[in-house]
Design an enzyme around this catalytic site. Structure first.
Site, PDB file in Angstrom:
ATOM      1  N   HIS A 170      47.276  33.157 -36.282  1.00  0.00           N
ATOM      2  CA  HIS A 170      48.647  32.648 -36.239  1.00  0.00           C
ATOM      3  C   HIS A 170      49.041  32.227 -37.644  1.00  0.00           C
ATOM      4  O   HIS A 170      48.213  31.725 -38.413  1.00  0.00           O
ATOM      5  CB  HIS A 170      48.738  31.447 -35.299  1.00  0.00           C
ATOM      6  CG  HIS A 170      49.910  30.554 -35.585  1.00  0.00           C
ATOM      7  ND1 HIS A 170      49.793  29.398 -36.339  1.00  0.00           N
ATOM      8  CD2 HIS A 170      51.211  30.651 -35.237  1.00  0.00           C
ATOM      9  CE1 HIS A 170      50.982  28.817 -36.423  1.00  0.00           C
ATOM     10  NE2 HIS A 170      51.857  29.557 -35.771  1.00  0.00           N
ATOM     11  N   HIS A 187      47.257  39.031 -31.423  1.00  0.00           N
ATOM     12  CA  HIS A 187      46.202  39.039 -30.413  1.00  0.00           C
ATOM     13  C   HIS A 187      45.505  40.399 -30.456  1.00  0.00           C
ATOM     14  O   HIS A 187      46.063  41.397 -29.999  1.00  0.00           O
ATOM     15  CB  HIS A 187      46.780  38.801 -29.019  1.00  0.00           C
ATOM     16  CG  HIS A 187      47.358  37.431 -28.819  1.00  0.00           C
ATOM     17  ND1 HIS A 187      46.568  36.311 -28.725  1.00  0.00           N
ATOM     18  CD2 HIS A 187      48.644  37.018 -28.706  1.00  0.00           C
ATOM     19  CE1 HIS A 187      47.345  35.242 -28.547  1.00  0.00           C
ATOM     20  NE2 HIS A 187      48.605  35.645 -28.533  1.00  0.00           N
TER      21      HIS A 187
END
Length: 299
Positions: A104, A94
């Protein structure tokens, strides 16, 4: 079938990814090793409040046991009564800047064994990109790298994994994708162990090549309170997906994994707004209209 070779690779992959991200951010990951009472454990690495990465987690786990819980065998009855091992590397980054997408990735190996019978095994993994403010060049380079990783294993692999990614990372209750996709595969053993493992290595090794150039291009772009508010709002979609749909999260919780490590993928700050809609013609509206749609990014 060399399970130890898979574990050795995964541990090295965790090292490589953490070293590359820490070098760009300027702050190191903090490691937390843990053990699971039912068997196995792992090492979680977290970079919090970095210069570029607001929160990043790169987790290695290797868990095993004499049997899987009923919730895990309900859809796979052939796994009942078998011992199992599951190992993998899973990460979520993030970024601090709303101009840098969240990313991801994970690669994993599962095997279930029973004396006198052939083992049931497969690989899985992939990576996906979740931008807050869309950028065509980022999306193209991300998918170009993904396609190049898959190409040695057949022309059909990238379009198939790309389609599976689009289908998997989809919030059904919102009627929208989580991001602009990438690769996703699971229950994969069709190439035999050596080639299936080679494909998984190609996917795992290509993640940094796909993501770091985007981080380096975007992290210094200017942003303000409006962009930050939109980032926190869109992060809510990430939380919703991980807690409602993500197979890795659900398997980890069902199999008695370490909760802190399983949930380290969640962002540090997030917001929800009731029935919020972007202004027509805005950069926020563009994300929905041009990027959170079914697209062939390499066309």
């Amino acid at each position: 079938m060399d399970k130890q070779a898979v574990k050795t690779y995964l541990l090295q992959l965790q090292d490589n990814i953490c070293n590359a991200l820490a070098a760009v951010d300027g702050k190191p990951f903090v490691e937390d090793s843990w053990q699971r009472a039912e068997g196995g454990g792992g090492r979680s690495r977290v970079l919090a409040d970095g210069n570029i990465i607001e929160k990043g987690g790169v987790n290695f786990s290797h868990v095993f046991g004499d049997s899987l819980p009923p919730s895990a065998t309900a859809q796979r009855p052939e796994l009942a009564g078998r011992s199992f091992e599951a190992m993998g590397v899973s990460l979520v980054i993030h970024p601090r800047s709303p101009m840098v997408p969240t990313s991801h990735a994970n690669v994993r190996f599962f095997i279930a064994e029973k004396p006198g019978e052939e083992p049931v095994w497969w690989f899985g993994g992939g990576y996906d990109l979740t931008p807050y403010y869309g950028n065509e060049a980022d999306c193209r380079s991300w998918h170009e790298t993904a396609k190049a990783a898959c190409q040695p294993f057949g022309d059909e692999i990238y379009p198939r994994f790309k389609r599976q990614c689009d289908e998997y990372f989809y919030l059904k209750h919102r009627g929208e994708p989580r991001g602009i996709g990438g690769l996703f595969y699971d229950d994969f053993n069709e190439l035999g162990f050596e080639q299936s493992f080679a494909l998984t290595r190609a996917v795992g090794d290509s993640y940094i090549a796909a993501y770091l150039p985007i981080v380096e291009r975007r992290h210094a772009e200017p942003w303000g309170e409006r962009e930050r508010d939109f980032q926190l709002y869109r992060r809510g979609r990430y939380v919703e997906f991980n807690l409602v749909f993500d197979r890795g999260t659900l398997f980890g919780l069902q199999s008695g994994g370490r909760t802190e490590s399983i949930l380290m993928s969640l962002p540090p700050l997030v917001s929800w707004k009731y029935d919020w809609q972007p202004q027509p013609g805005s950069a926020e509206a563009e994300l929905y209209e041009r990027y959170l749609v079914d697209r062939d990014w390499l066309a």
